[in-house]
Design an enzyme around this catalytic site. Structure first.
Site, PDB file in Angstrom:
ATOM      1  N   TYR A  37      38.044  36.329  35.992  1.00  0.00           N
ATOM      2  CA  TYR A  37      37.495  36.974  37.187  1.00  0.00           C
ATOM      3  C   TYR A  37      36.043  36.551  37.334  1.00  0.00           C
ATOM      4  O   TYR A  37      35.179  36.974  36.568  1.00  0.00           O
ATOM      5  CB  TYR A  37      37.628  38.491  37.035  1.00  0.00           C
ATOM      6  CG  TYR A  37      37.108  39.342  38.173  1.00  0.00           C
ATOM      7  CD1 TYR A  37      36.834  38.833  39.432  1.00  0.00           C
ATOM      8  CD2 TYR A  37      36.917  40.710  37.972  1.00  0.00           C
ATOM      9  CE1 TYR A  37      36.364  39.643  40.460  1.00  0.00           C
ATOM     10  CE2 TYR A  37      36.454  41.541  38.995  1.00  0.00           C
ATOM     11  CZ  TYR A  37      36.179  41.000  40.226  1.00  0.00           C
ATOM     12  OH  TYR A  37      35.718  41.815  41.233  1.00  0.00           O
TER      13      TYR A  37
ATOM     14  N   LYS B 126      40.655  34.679  39.416  1.00  0.00           N
ATOM     15  CA  LYS B 126      40.326  35.456  40.608  1.00  0.00           C
ATOM     16  C   LYS B 126      38.913  35.034  41.001  1.00  0.00           C
ATOM     17  O   LYS B 126      37.950  35.335  40.304  1.00  0.00           O
ATOM     18  CB  LYS B 126      40.387  36.958  40.312  1.00  0.00           C
ATOM     19  CG  LYS B 126      39.921  37.847  41.470  1.00  0.00           C
ATOM     20  CD  LYS B 126      39.870  39.307  41.045  1.00  0.00           C
ATOM     21  CE  LYS B 126      39.283  40.186  42.141  1.00  0.00           C
ATOM     22  NZ  LYS B 126      39.158  41.614  41.707  1.00  0.00           N
TER      23      LYS B 126
END
Length: 297
Positions: A134, A162
């Site tokens: 992320y 992500k």
């Protein structure tokens, strides 16, 4: 790790006294499954993870898994700026039975690219679970470069990033050189359609709490070659997405969900509830969105 096109970054509902509202978690899971969510990410940014204790996170993982009952994948947010603690939480999440983990770039420490590589590699090597990286430099200060992401993608269980850098160029660079099967998901709702157009796989979404079906319609229209329809939905979504992030997340989202009878407006400090003026601004954005919805079919 197949998380579908839309993974919802789920809120953590609270009672007015700040304790976790488990009954509302159960209701929210049912609602999300019925309204366009393919998987859930729990105890992430939208779940107010910085305010959750280690023990609370484990209990939430266990509870969500019980209520989801294998109907959708459950991804646990186990990342932090403390590598050792992230390993421990990851191992507890694996013992609970989650389908994968999400690891945020270390915040506050400001590590080097090599430091980030070693941080993520150490956690990934301590678990058999699939890993989603992320990257969110707006919150962590450090940007995980495409070179670092690509180096990490060689670790077999690191399978998704992500990307919330806001840079399509950065996403395209990862997609161009990533090994087969490595996936890029947007961490910004407003970049869902643009990312699909360069080869991305989907969205880890906040807005899907409210408009999951419409986001699925947009993505289906894109894949079906109905690009004008996809663009029309994208254009309608953008003002609503901006409204959802006009205040520190997830205060606006919790207000919006409470208006629909889901959860409460309660947040934990240092996040605070909306003012009356902020509520009016969101209500206006929602009314405008409802008008535009009529043109989607």
């Amino acid at each position: 790790m197949n998380i579908g096109r839309i993974a919802t970054a789920m809120i953590t509902p609270f009672h007015e006294d700040g304790t976790i509202h488990y009954e509302e978690i159960a209701r929210l899971i049912e609602y999300l499954i019925a309204n366009g969510t393919d998987s859930v990410v729990v105890c992430g940014t939208t779940g107010e993870s910085p305010t959750l204790s280690f023990e609370e996170k484990i209990r939430i993982f266990q509870y969500v898994l019980q209520k989801a009952n294998k109907r959708i994948p459950v991804i646990a947010g186990t990342g932090s700026n403390n590598t050792k603690e992230s390993i421990l939480l990851t191992q507890q999440a694996e013992a609970a039975g989650v389908d994968g983990i999400m690891l945020v770039a270390p915040y506050y420490n400001k590590p080097s690219q090599q430091g980030m590589y070693e941080h993520f590699a150490a956690i990934a090597q301590a678990t058999s679970l699939p890993v989603m990286l992320y990257n969110i430099p707006g919150r962590s200060v450090v940007n995980m470069t495409p070179k670092t992401v690509l180096a990490l993608s060689d670790i077999p269980n690191i399978q998704i990033v992500k990307e919330a850098s806001g840079s399509l160029d950065q996403m395209a660079e990862i997609l161009a050189d990533a090994p087969q099967g490595f996936q890029v998901y947007s961490g910004d709702d407003g970049l869902t359609l643009p990312l699909l157009s360069i080869g991305g796989s989907g969205i880890v979404s906040v807005a899907s709490h409210l408009v999951g079906y419409d986001m699925q319609k947009m993505m289906k229209a894109y894949y079906d070659g109905e690009h004008e329809k996809a663009a029309r939905i994208h254009q309608a979504l953008l003002p609503l997405i901006r409204a959802l992030f006009a205040t520190p997340s997830p205060s606006t989202l919790k207000y919006a969900l409470a208006k629909q009878g889901l959860g409460t407006e309660s947040v934990r400090l240092p996040i605070i509830p909306l003012t009356a003026e902020e509520k009016r601004a969101y209500d206006h954005a929602w009314r405008e969105y409802e008008e535009k919805q009529k043109s989607f079919d």
